[in-house]
Design an enzyme around this catalytic site. Structure first.
Site, PDB file in Angstrom:
ATOM      1  N   LEU A  53     -23.046 -28.205  10.958  1.00  0.00           N
ATOM      2  CA  LEU A  53     -22.370 -29.337  10.335  1.00  0.00           C
ATOM      3  C   LEU A  53     -21.122 -29.651  11.149  1.00  0.00           C
ATOM      4  O   LEU A  53     -20.365 -28.747  11.495  1.00  0.00           O
ATOM      5  CB  LEU A  53     -21.970 -29.010   8.894  1.00  0.00           C
ATOM      6  CG  LEU A  53     -23.084 -28.947   7.845  1.00  0.00           C
ATOM      7  CD1 LEU A  53     -22.508 -28.538   6.498  1.00  0.00           C
ATOM      8  CD2 LEU A  53     -23.812 -30.265   7.731  1.00  0.00           C
ATOM      9  N   ASP A  54     -20.908 -30.931  11.448  1.00  0.00           N
ATOM     10  CA  ASP A  54     -19.710 -31.338  12.181  1.00  0.00           C
ATOM     11  C   ASP A  54     -18.457 -31.017  11.360  1.00  0.00           C
ATOM     12  O   ASP A  54     -18.523 -30.880  10.133  1.00  0.00           O
ATOM     13  CB  ASP A  54     -19.759 -32.834  12.479  1.00  0.00           C
ATOM     14  CG  ASP A  54     -20.819 -33.173  13.518  1.00  0.00           C
ATOM     15  OD1 ASP A  54     -21.257 -32.251  14.237  1.00  0.00           O
ATOM     16  OD2 ASP A  54     -21.210 -34.352  13.595  1.00  0.00           O
ATOM     17  N   PRO A  55     -17.308 -30.928  12.026  1.00  0.00           N
ATOM     18  CA  PRO A  55     -16.084 -30.542  11.320  1.00  0.00           C
ATOM     19  C   PRO A  55     -15.766 -31.368  10.071  1.00  0.00           C
ATOM     20  O   PRO A  55     -15.348 -30.815   9.054  1.00  0.00           O
ATOM     21  CB  PRO A  55     -15.000 -30.719  12.395  1.00  0.00           C
ATOM     22  CG  PRO A  55     -15.724 -30.397  13.669  1.00  0.00           C
ATOM     23  CD  PRO A  55     -17.096 -30.989  13.491  1.00  0.00           C
ATOM     24  N   VAL A  57     -17.804 -32.957   8.108  1.00  0.00           N
ATOM     25  CA  VAL A  57     -18.881 -32.949   7.114  1.00  0.00           C
ATOM     26  C   VAL A  57     -18.743 -31.745   6.200  1.00  0.00           C
ATOM     27  O   VAL A  57     -18.437 -30.633   6.630  1.00  0.00           O
ATOM     28  CB  VAL A  57     -20.257 -32.943   7.807  1.00  0.00           C
ATOM     29  CG1 VAL A  57     -21.374 -32.993   6.774  1.00  0.00           C
ATOM     30  CG2 VAL A  57     -20.372 -34.118   8.777  1.00  0.00           C
TER      31      VAL A  57
END
EC number: 5.4.99.25
Length: 296
Positions: A53-55, A57
């Site tokens: 998961l991107d930062p 998200v």
């Protein structure tokens, strides 16, 4: 080789060394950073997570502790579910519902330039795409999709189809495979539970760290004798004489006859290995499971 105790009879040290946390990832850190924090907090040498998961998200991030990190592959093809805000660049057209529904199919995407994977066209299945709320220039979407789908790119493409342009706003993952947002724990929950456990109160930590077998409920299983399990722990494959029974997955109804990836368990439910079904579990002799990962 000592086999693990049944999942519901393990002490806290055993849970920490072969457990899974259904974590509510906070905004800010990457999934990798969160996993590193949990590794240090729980005192484990290895920790793995169930999908990047991107930062920015948030949401469902299963985290595998200790020896359970060996089976992170079980999340590779897990269906993911997200809730996202689609920010249209102009007023939504009257037929926006029909436009969105056209993306509930097999779609083609190229990873973004900042992606860590090779930028080549690939297909991904959108299993379900629903409009939960709608405003003049905003849509709240629920997306159920194949692993590796880029929601940001999906939002961009919907905007092109709508003729308005669009970008992704907030994004939250609500499910990863059989893990969903109905039983999430935060980092604060975990740290509090670890502190309570140090003072002798284990209840909260036992609710947060589940036996790692929880991550395997979607796989068909082969039950093997304890004597066979001890041989598997030393690297031997599963042979027919060691098989007690073959059964479907606890979730999803899959069976060993139609699924190649399976989990072998002892009669008390402790996971022994992941492997590939290559023979008849009901046979009298011969190879049944080739090992992929030994879990003990």
């Amino acid at each position: 080789m000592t086999l693990r105790a049944p999942p519901d009879e393990r002490d806290l040290d055993s849970l920490r060394s072969f457990g899974v946390i259904n974590l509510d990832k906070p905004p800010g850190p990457s999934a990798h950073q969160v996993a590193a924090w949990i590794r240090d907090a729980t005192g484990q040498d290895r920790v793995a997570h169930g999908g990047t998961l991107d930062p920015k998200v948030t949401g469902c991030l299963p985290v595998l502790l200790g020896d359970a990190a060996r089976m992170a592959q079980v999340f590779d093809n897990a269906i993911k579910e997200y809730v996202t805000v689609l920010e249209l660049h102009d007023q939504a057209p009257a037929d926006i519902g029909d436009i969105v529904s056209e993306f509930e199919t097999e779609i083609y995407q190229k990873p973004p330039r900042k992606s860590a994977v090779k930028r080549q066209l690939r297909s991904r299945r959108i299993h379900a795409l629903d409009i939960l709320e709608q405003g003049e220039r905003r849509l709240l979407l629920r997306v159920r999709c194949a692993s590796g789908t880029y929601i940001r790119k999906l939002c961009h493409d919907i905007g092109l189809a709508a003729g308005t342009g669009a970008h992704m706003g907030d994004l939250r993952r609500t499910a990863t495979g059989t893990f969903d947002d109905g039983s999430l724990s935060t980092m604060h929950d975990l740290m509090d539970a670890l502190a309570f456990a140090e003072d002798g109160d284990e209840e909260q930590l036992r609710e947060i760290i589940q036996p790692a077998e929880r991550a395997l409920v979607h796989l068909p299983r082969i039950t093997i004798a304890p004597s066979a399990a001890r041989e598997v722990a030393e690297g031997a494959p599963v042979y027919a004489p060691g098989v007690i029974e073959a059964g479907p997955a606890e979730v999803g109804g899959a069976t060993p006859e139609i699924d190649s990836q399976i989990v072998a368990v002892t009669p008390d439910g402790a996971a022994v290995c992941l492997g590939t079904l290559v023979g008849d579990p009901g046979g009298e002799s011969g190879l049944v499971v080739e090992l992929d990962r030994v879990l003990v």
